[in-house]
Design a protein around this motif. Structure first.
Motif, mmCIF file in Angstrom:
data_model
loop_
_atom_site.group_PDB
_atom_site.id
_atom_site.type_symbol
_atom_site.label_atom_id
_atom_site.label_comp_id
_atom_site.label_asym_id
_atom_site.label_seq_id
_atom_site.Cartn_x
_atom_site.Cartn_y
_atom_site.Cartn_z
ATOM 1 N N ILE A 1 -50.405 -75.996 -53.239
ATOM 2 C CA ILE A 1 -51.280 -75.612 -54.508
ATOM 3 C C ILE A 1 -50.295 -75.698 -55.737
ATOM 4 N N ILE A 2 -49.039 -75.230 -55.680
ATOM 5 C CA ILE A 2 -47.978 -75.014 -56.767
ATOM 6 C C ILE A 2 -47.766 -76.475 -57.222
ATOM 7 N N MET B 1 -47.423 -67.451 -51.191
ATOM 8 C CA MET B 1 -48.070 -67.898 -50.061
ATOM 9 C C MET B 1 -47.332 -68.279 -48.910
ATOM 10 N N GLU B 2 -46.173 -68.883 -49.033
ATOM 11 C CA GLU B 2 -45.138 -69.024 -48.096
ATOM 12 C C GLU B 2 -44.241 -68.077 -47.793
ATOM 13 N N GLU C 1 -42.506 -76.584 -53.104
ATOM 14 C CA GLU C 1 -43.300 -76.053 -51.855
ATOM 15 C C GLU C 1 -43.956 -74.912 -52.639
ATOM 16 N N GLY C 2 -45.147 -74.418 -51.630
ATOM 17 C CA GLY C 2 -45.602 -73.126 -51.885
ATOM 18 C C GLY C 2 -47.148 -73.533 -51.948
ATOM 19 N N GLY C 3 -47.527 -72.413 -51.365
ATOM 20 C CA GLY C 3 -49.417 -72.394 -51.343
ATOM 21 C C GLY C 3 -49.824 -73.655 -50.544
ATOM 22 N N GLY C 4 -49.245 -74.202 -49.777
ATOM 23 C CA GLY C 4 -49.651 -75.405 -48.943
ATOM 24 C C GLY C 4 -49.846 -76.586 -49.930
ATOM 25 N N LEU D 1 -49.763 -67.229 -56.097
ATOM 26 C CA LEU D 1 -49.803 -68.470 -55.162
ATOM 27 C C LEU D 1 -48.178 -68.801 -54.803
ATOM 28 N N GLU D 2 -47.220 -68.303 -55.665
ATOM 29 C CA GLU D 2 -45.850 -68.512 -55.076
ATOM 30 C C GLU D 2 -45.372 -68.032 -53.971
#
Lengths: 500, 331
Positions: free
Chosen positions: B87-88, A199-200, B82-85, A196-197
């Motif tokens: 989620i993180i 994702m951006e 930040e990250g995964g909208g 998930l890290e």
């Protein structure tokens, strides 16, 4: 009130001047640390601004921003580790000049060029806000896409002779790695491998630390840890001769103009500014063959450009209330916390404050010059430290820098893994600079193209019907055709010789 | 002498680095359970957004004001994860020790959108709400030189030109997108969604005449309304103060998705700690300074206590679930 009616006594207060100098010192030092750049510098200072008065608060951040853009070149030149994507361009000539001739001279050129760029950017911000903001609005996705493509062609054109194939492979890899992360049009994750890290997308700071710092450290360890980069302190003076100044005047001017314009455009910003001006400087130089081998012009152009881009990036903020980058968004938040809304009416609603900030921004370049002259020799001295002491510290600083950008342990692992991979790349002489440029441009190109086509309903005519887009398209075609024309010209010449 | 200067320089470098990374301290250490002493060290506030972003501003201001109400002179420290909208950050919160030393400044998306999308391991009731903060009401903006002057004319225009009107949102499944889609469906309108990275990018494209409209939060729009370049044509709330605009209420449509922000603690936080945090934030929320801020961004204050905030989160979660199904984003 116009800009000439401004009462300068409101600007030259102790608190404003203190803010400017403090901001400059902190910005320069944070900018000089590998992995930490202008954005980190303003984030670090933001909490201190809440209790200051508005003009001093904003000037503190702007001074730090300005100084960090210069500071970024320090680690690129002295340690060979560019802390920001823009400094990658500076490193092309900065490293060879520092190692072969004089680190002081390389830093001196960088400082002077940065100040020139800063002044030009600030003057554009003060006098040309409106026309520039209107110009910026006319550029949108189709133009961003074409500018991105132009950047890629430019990267390919700076690759050394005989390494073109490897450069192109680097570009393709950069474009591919740039697609990692969430597809913003569908919300679907791409190539994140369950992390998930990601994702951006890959964090730019972690990426830079990984592909520049780690291979550089390993290379030094592999060669000889018991030497130092510079042995003589006499090489550390940042004073420039008149001849040097004359030589960097033209590339600095070109860099400043390109930098201001690139700064206007969100997404492109300082990276494109640095590279476009590097390439432009090479094109107009009398000795383009020495670029990449320590040509001062190759340092002056990107360094003036990245400082000029700060002024450029502030234009949409003041004129339209639109922040073009994370760093500028942080500056904007300092405005908002003090109840000032940047935007079209800021000049009429708060003239004293607005012009105070604009003229104060011009002052930050003066502060940069003074503080730069004082602190830079100390940084140049780093190279006198034996590598066996220097490298472990650089290693820790780089890793901490990479971590502090996002506060994610994941990014440390990412840096380490990327570091090992890129070491293999460096050893097999692939272009890391081309990879970074392609990585940064990848989302600009992809989003630009896809959004253009979404807006046009799938028709490619959108690239031909917009005036700027058409101009860029013609430039691209000319860029691609130049080598072909040159070859044809050479053949004709040869034929003539043979016929004679 | 040279060596000393070199060593000094490096010492300064290291000092600065440690100062920069101060915000990333370790919070997992045991804290003891003496309720009266809470808090006895700084409290970490996870902010799942970029520094300088709109929610980050609000979080920084609110925590700064709330700090004054904390016992023992303690403080909050912001950590942007930040990250995964989000989620993180929210996963980090879920796994944090429920001792009150780690909390988060989350938003509607974290408890209502993300849980439906399959990547998050948390859902609408995985956290303990501390307080509901405020919510800006999204606006549909158009240029003042557009061929329609008010909502009714706009509706006629769109009906006459199906699929032509393009509007900016922050992507499929975003709050701006869900609100517009829900209204378009009720009114049977055919519109074209164009995704942008944020509200201000959408506004830029609208000003540059690249698209026809933008669904944004008031903070992104206010300056341009007052400058007379853009105007709202629809407000996604029950009423509107804008002359040429209509609201959900005017069309007798049900509530949209509120873009609220909410403070969360990990589930299982002791009552006493929750109360200390809630009181500190409530006082800050009600302070003149914060009211001035929410007014300046044209957001409405919607304070709710922990219990009602949870109810609100669950209702929104179900509402969004239905909308996402209609959109075809989930099964």
């Amino acid at each position: 009130m116009s800009f000439l009616d401004f009462d300068f006594t409101t600007l030259f207060t102790l608190s404003n001047l203190m803010a400017i100098f403090l901001g400059t010192i902190v910005g320069l030092i944070i900018g000089a640390l590998p992995g930490l750049g202008a954005t980190m510098a303003v984030i670090f200072l933001l909490p201190f601004t809440y209790t200051m008065d508005p003009v001093a608060a904003v000037l503190l951040l702007l001074a730090a921003f300005q100084a960090a853009e210069y500071g970024g070149s320090i680690s690129a030149i002295t340690l060979g580790i560019p802390g920001t994507p823009a400094a990658v361009a500076t490193a092309q000539d900065g490293i060879p000049l520092a190692r072969n001739e004089s680190p002081g001279k390389a830093l001196g050129i960088s400082l002077n060029a940065s100040v020139i760029g800063g002044v030009v950017g600030a003057l554009c911000l003060i006098f040309l806000t409106e026309p520039f903001a209107n110009f910026a609005l006319r550029l949108s996705d189709p133009e961003f896409f074409l500018l991105g493509v132009m950047g890629l062609i430019a990267v390919a054109s700076i690759s050394t002779k005989g390494e073109m194939t490897k450069s192109l492979i680097s570009v393709v890899l950069g474009l591919m790695v740039g697609t990692i992360g969430m597809d913003m049009f569908t919300g679907q994750p791409r190539f994140i491998m369950g992390q998930l890290e990601l994702m951006e997308g890959l964090g730019i700071v972690a990426l830079l630390v990984g592909i520049f710092a780690i291979p550089e450290i390993l290379r030094v360890v592999k060669d000889d840890l018991h030497t130092q980069f510079a042995s003589q302190a006499s090489n550390l003076s940042t004073k420039l001769t008149g001849k040097d100044m004359k030589r960097i005047a033209k590339p600095s001017g070109v860099g400043s103009i390109i930098g201001t314009i690139s700064g206007l455009l969100p997404g492109l910003g300082t990276v494109a500014a640095a590279w476009f001006s590097y390439i432009a400087a090479k094109k107009i130089s009398k000795s383009p063959e020495t670029f990449g081998k320590g040509n001062p012009e190759g340092i002056a152009a990107p360094e003036s450009a990245n400082n000029a881009s700060v002024g450029g990036a502030l234009i949409p903020l003041f004129a339209l209330g639109i922040p073009g980058s994370v760093g500028i968004a942080v500056v904007m938040s300092a405005f908002i916390v003090h109840g000032i809304q940047p935007g079209p009416r800021i000049f009429t609603k708060d003239p004293t404050l607005t012009y105070g900030i604009l003229y104060g921004f011009l002052l930050t370049t003066v502060a940069l010059y003074i503080v730069g002259r004082l602190l830079t020799p100390l940084f140049a001295r780093i190279l006198v430290v034996p590598n066996s002491f220097l490298m472990p510290i650089v290693y820790v600083v780089a890793i901490v820098g990479g971590f502090s950008a996002t506060s994610r342990y994941f990014d440390i692992w990412l840096s380490l893994i990327l570091g090992l991979i890129s070491l293999l790349f460096v050893l097999s002489r692939f272009s890391i600079a081309a990879f970074v440029m392609a990585f940064v441009l990848s989302p600009v190109i992809e989003v630009g193209l896809r959004r253009s086509l979404l807006i046009s309903g799938g028709s490619y005519s959108i690239f031909l019907t917009r005036p700027f887009s058409l101009v860029f398209l013609i430039i691209i075609i000319l860029m691609l055709m130049t080598p072909v024309f040159r070859k044809m010209g050479e053949r004709r010449k040869r034929n003539k010789l043979e016929n004679n | 002498m040279k060596k000393i200067t070199g060593v000094l320089m490096l010492a300064i470098l290291v000092l600065i680095i440690s100062a920069c990374s101060g915000k990333t301290g370790d919070n997992s250490k045991d804290t003891g359970s003496g309720e009266a002493d809470f808090p006895e060290k700084p409290i970490t506030v996870l902010v799942p957004y970029a520094p300088g972003s709109f929610p980050d501003n609000s979080a920084r201001l609110l925590t700064q004001l709330a700090e004054k109400n904390l016992p023992n002179n303690q403080s909050f420290k912001i950590e942007n994860v930040e990250g995964g909208g989000g989620i993180i950050a929210m996963t980090q919160l879920m796994n944090a020790k429920p001792d009150g030393y780690t909390i988060a400044y989350g938003s509607v998306s974290h408890v209502s959108v993300l849980p439906h999308m399959g990547d998050a391991t948390f859902t609408h009731d995985s956290f303990q709400p501390i307080m509901k903060d405020f919510a800006p009401i999204p606006l549909l903006m158009v240029r003042t030189d557009a061929p329609y002057n008010n909502f009714d004319e706009w509706k006629e225009y769109v009906e006459a030109n199906p699929g032509k009107f393009s509007y900016a949102t922050t992507g499929p499944g975003s709050i701006s997108n869900l609100n517009m889609v829900a209204v378009a469906k009720e009114l049977n309108l055919d519109l074209k969604n164009i995704s942008y990275e944020g509200g201000s990018q959408g506004i830029t494209a609208l000003l540059g005449k690249n698209i026809d409209g933008a669904v944004v939060m008031p903070s992104d729009a206010l300056e341009h309304i007052e400058a007379g370049t853009l105007k709202p044509i629809f407000e996604f709330g029950q009423e509107t103060e804008y002359e040429d605009a209509k609201s959900l209420g005017d069309l007798s449509l049900p509530d949209g998705v509120q873009a609220f922000s909410m403070l969360f603690a990990p589930k299982g936080i002791p009552e006493a700690e929750l109360e200390v945090l809630h009181d500190a934030f409530k006082k800050a929320h009600e302070s003149e300074e914060y009211k001035k801020y929410t007014e300046s961004i044209n957001a409405k204050q919607f304070y709710l206590n922990p219990e009602d905030a949870q109810k609100n989160a669950t209702e929104t979660h179900d509402l969004v679930g239905g909308l996402l199904k209609d959109l075809g984003l989930i099964d």
